[in-house]
Motif scaffolding. Structure first.
Motif, short mmCIF file in Angstrom:
data_model
loop_
_atom_site.label_atom_id
_atom_site.label_comp_id
_atom_site.label_asym_id
_atom_site.label_seq_id
_atom_site.Cartn_x
_atom_site.Cartn_y
_atom_site.Cartn_z
N THR A 1 -9.66 -9.88 11.07
CA THR A 1 -9.37 -11.29 10.29
C THR A 1 -10.53 -11.27 9.00
N ALA A 2 -9.92 -11.99 8.24
CA ALA A 2 -10.78 -12.32 6.99
C ALA A 2 -12.24 -12.81 7.55
N ASP B 1 0.37 -12.83 4.20
CA ASP B 1 0.21 -13.74 5.24
C ASP B 1 -0.47 -13.15 6.49
N PRO B 2 -1.87 -13.48 6.91
CA PRO B 2 -2.42 -12.66 7.88
C PRO B 2 -1.69 -13.08 9.38
N ALA C 1 -5.40 -8.04 9.35
CA ALA C 1 -5.01 -9.32 8.96
C ALA C 1 -6.05 -9.82 8.01
N ASP C 2 -6.96 -9.09 7.50
CA ASP C 2 -7.83 -9.54 6.51
C ASP C 2 -7.09 -8.96 5.28
N THR C 3 -6.07 -9.93 4.62
CA THR C 3 -5.32 -9.72 3.66
C THR C 3 -5.96 -10.04 2.29
N TYR C 4 -7.00 -10.68 2.32
CA TYR C 4 -7.77 -11.23 1.09
C TYR C 4 -8.50 -10.01 0.23
N VAL D 1 -3.50 -18.29 12.60
CA VAL D 1 -3.35 -16.91 13.09
C VAL D 1 -3.36 -16.69 14.51
N VAL E 1 1.16 -10.33 9.52
CA VAL E 1 0.52 -9.01 10.12
C VAL E 1 0.28 -8.99 11.54
N ARG F 1 -0.23 -3.21 8.62
CA ARG F 1 -1.10 -3.81 7.62
C ARG F 1 -0.10 -4.49 6.61
#
Length: 340
Positions: free
Chosen positions: A228-229, A204-205, A174-177, A245, A208, A198
């Motif tokens: 998470t980011a 959108d985290p 969920a760290d999609t950045y 989230v 995920v 993934r």
């Protein structure tokens, strides 16, 4: 006896009800029940806390407690504060020691040092130290600022869940950045024998995490661990996103996330305490993973977090290896810190 991995978790029994820790006779390294094995765990913990202990022992000399006066208590307070035990925690602990000496229930020397270890262990032994895995799937959300070791911690935890407890794990990227974060988690998932869910970079985290929980339910997987980011605790918009989230997880599965763990870099000292305070407001933290204890003289931050936030330290990282993520044992930690 060292806290074992099975001691750390609340697990369901065969009927799906909560069960206490299994009596597997394991130590914190995962399988050596011998006295030699337990000594080995303590030795490695002492080695990892060597910098913090050296800072303390520079002040806690063998002669410190021979003559108990105002200077003794001042020097003890200074030593504990330098180790980042925290001003309030230090004042409470030293105040209790002084009161017990004045009442005649405690003498000086080794007895006072041993009592110091007991008091520090009491501070660190916050209620709720076990990790709740009673639901199926159990959902663990892992948060923290950049560079604390979140993704590495997730990979190691997934490995121990499979290796020590025989549980199946899905990790949610969920760290999609950062594409690199997804790749790193994928590498760790492979090492841990875990599945990974993934999304697209920049996606959108929350989606995920939603998909990971759905996948775990459909496949009968035991645990979901959501990365998470990394974000600065001072960036309110990112903290608000983190709360969203969490809300997505709760909507997808009642009670989720069942654990919200913050990963804190021990080398940041008191700043780690401020990080935990800020994240607690966004995600209702249930515990702390304290990493990089082997590289700092600020190991006392574990005591400050437990005392001032009433937030248990559940796991500690003391090195790069898989076995260097381990359960937190308050008594052993305090003894290794003081050198008792």
């Amino acid at each position: 006896m060292a806290t074992s991995w099975r001691d750390v978790f609340d697990l369901p029994d065969q009927d799906g009800h909560a069960a206490g820790p299994a009596d597997a006779g394991e130590d914190a390294t995962g399988g050596d029940p011998t006295e030699e094995g337990r000594r080995g765990v303590f030795k490695r913990l002492r080695e990892s806390l060597s910098k913090s202990r050296a800072a303390l022992q520079a002040e806690l000399s063998s002669s410190l407690f021979e003559q108990l006066d105002d200077e003794t208590w001042e020097r003890l307070e200074e030593a504990l504060i330098l180790a980042d035990v925290g001003a309030r925690t230090t004042a409470d602990g030293v105040g209790r020691l002084e009161a017990e000496v004045e009442s005649g229930t405690l003498s000086g020397g080794e007895a006072l040092r041993d009592r110091l270890v007991e008091l520090l262990a009491e501070v660190a032994g916050v209620e709720g130290a076990r990790i709740d895995l009673r639901r199926r799937p159990a959902v663990i959300m892992v948060v923290g600022v950049n560079g604390t070791g979140k993704t590495t911690t997730i990979g190691k935890l997934a490995w121990h869940l499979r290796d020590e407890l025989g549980l199946s794990v899905i990790v949610a990227a969920a760290d999609t950045y950062r594409a690199a974060a997804i790749e790193q988690l994928e590498t760790w998932a492979g090492r841990a024998g875990a599945e990974i869910v993934r999304g697209a970079p920049g996606g959108d985290p929350g989606a995920v995490v939603f998909d990971a929980i759905a996948a775990a339910e459909s496949r009968g997987v035991d645990v979901v661990i959501a990365d998470t980011a990394g974000r600065l605790h001072t960036h309110q918009n990112l903290m608000n996103e983190l709360a969203k989230v969490r809300g997505v997880a709760a909507k997808r599965l009642e009670g989720a996330p069942h654990e919200s763990l913050i990963v804190i870099d021990a080398t940041t000292g008191q700043n780690g305490l401020r990080q935990a305070q800020a994240f607690a407001e966004a995600v209702d933290l249930t515990g702390v993973v304290l990493t990089k204890l082997d590289g700092t003289a600020k190991g006392g931050i574990a005591l400050a977090i437990a005392s001032e936030l009433d937030l248990p330290v559940k796991l500690i990282g003391v090195g790069e290896g898989l076995d260097d993520l381990r359960p937190f044992d308050a008594r052993e930690f305090a003894g290794a810190l003081v050198g008792a």
